[in-house]
Write an enzyme that holds these catalytic residues in place. Sequence first.
Site, mmCIF file in Angstrom:
data_model
loop_
_atom_site.group_PDB
_atom_site.id
_atom_site.type_symbol
_atom_site.label_atom_id
_atom_site.label_comp_id
_atom_site.label_asym_id
_atom_site.label_seq_id
_atom_site.Cartn_x
_atom_site.Cartn_y
_atom_site.Cartn_z
ATOM 1 N N GLU A 139 25.059 -14.184 -32.298
ATOM 2 C CA GLU A 139 23.679 -14.271 -32.786
ATOM 3 C C GLU A 139 23.143 -15.693 -32.676
ATOM 4 O O GLU A 139 22.044 -15.914 -32.172
ATOM 5 C CB GLU A 139 23.605 -13.810 -34.246
ATOM 6 C CG GLU A 139 23.686 -12.305 -34.438
ATOM 7 C CD GLU A 139 22.394 -11.605 -34.061
ATOM 8 O OE1 GLU A 139 21.412 -12.287 -33.728
ATOM 9 O OE2 GLU A 139 22.381 -10.370 -34.073
ATOM 10 N N SER A 140 23.905 -16.665 -33.159
ATOM 11 C CA SER A 140 23.382 -18.027 -33.280
ATOM 12 C C SER A 140 24.323 -19.114 -32.781
ATOM 13 O O SER A 140 23.958 -20.288 -32.824
ATOM 14 C CB SER A 140 23.073 -18.315 -34.752
ATOM 15 O OG SER A 140 24.261 -18.225 -35.540
#
Length: 549
Positions: free
Chosen positions: A149-150
């Site tokens: 995701e990040s």
Amino acid sequence: MKRRFFTFLLAAAVLSGVAKNNNKQNVLDLKTSITDSAIVYPESFEADTQKLLESWFIKNYTASDNRYATEPDVDVSDEEMVKRLSALPTVIEMPYNQIVRSYIDRYTKKGRAQIAAVLGLSLYYMPIFEQALEEQGLPLELKYLPIIESGLNPNAVSKHGATGLWQFMLGTAKGLGLEVTSLVDERRDPYVSSERAASYLKDLYATYGDWSLAIAAYNCGPGNVNKAIRRAGGEAKDHDFWSIYNYLSPETRGYVPMFIAANYVMTYYPEHNISPVLPVKPLVMDTLQVANRVHFNQISKVLDIPVEELRILNPQFRADVIPGTPESPYTLILPSQQIHAYLMSEKEIHNFEPDKYGRRGTVDPGEVPADAMLAVEGTEVWPDDMGEADVAFAATQGKASVIMHKVVAGESLASIAEQYGVTPAEIKASNNLRRNAVRVGQQLRISTSSPQAVMETTVAAVTGKSKASASKKKSKAKTQTKKSGPITHKLRNGESLSSLSKKYGVSIAEIKKANGMTNDKLRAGKTIKIPAKTTAKKSGKKKSKKRRR
């Protein structure tokens, strides 16, 4: 005929059963045999982890043996990868196929530097994720979702606005009870966002009963997954991620394969000659509650902690401000050895440069122009359309007793006192002056009980008309009475002996004589004497002459 009909039905039934069995077999085999020649690699992982590699924390608090940069990647056969994935201690299924292989290669070859950074940061973040998942009774392998995701960057923001380690959109964050304001964004808070992410994943699994579908829905939303299921036919219980793969968007198609690849590389990174960056400073943290408004600079200066370190540990505070109150305190994360120091120095931190970092509860207006009156004691604001006579009446009723005077060139304490009908000592007392000197531009508070002084200042402030215009209006009265003695006049810019002569009805020679002047030069701000007129004129004569004509 009947025999032929029954034979046809029997054949159709047999063919239908064979088709159903083949379809079931294809769905089961799809997850291992599926291929995709147009794989889209999301930019978020490489972009976010590259920012981490360049961050202050990585450069100042970690060390690496650079093995990932000097040692080549090891070739691993498909059979070996299948064996390794099958050996992972996970509840969620980790199948192997060409798409999963492409993401594993992406991590272990082109993304080696990023994986080294993620491995180092995981020492801090993974215990936080595991605790949140454990509290909800979820599979611990979900802790690797923030990697795809990040890239474990709490300040990551996607092109669509998804923010934080778990990449929540604003609407989703609000629905999950996360605070998002100009000062605080709990999507960036590792602890709070992890708790909400675990709760959200639990709800998604309860909806689909399949982790691959739940993970896909986390990425693109339940609505898009439901749409893909409808297009694929059947119900949710008949499908998993791989059976609806071709009905999903290109970005979501890569989400589950990336999740599987992340689990692989975070477990088998040594076999690919990747070493994690390691912190050279212990990552032992603790928390405390802050019940007042504090700026990071105040904490940094008093406790000698770099502001960048405070930002790394507390990314939820978007403007370096902790907006705590006794009713709503906020959690601050600090190195454990600094917690006691903060508690011992809390008052000193809060009082450090309060004028710079404090927040004003009330505020007073700034200085007013020299020819305007500051709000006076006990006086209400007068309307713009209030007439001059009304203003004068209000001034004489004691509603206006304090005015402000801005000192101009040539003025002295004595001349100002004379102008307002007060003594120099009274002006000094009202303004806490120790000397008799005043400076140009200084604002003086004048307390006067003279209705005339208050009226003239008030009229000028409200109507915008100067004393000169008021005197001009008086000269147009029907009669002009004889003055009993000389008066004083403070010179303004642009005034001359000629204009003063016309204004007061006396000759230039009389003005010069009264002031001992040897030339015609005047200086703005100086007070001069105007001699009294010796005659009185009646304005009615000119009008009568005009009528006779």
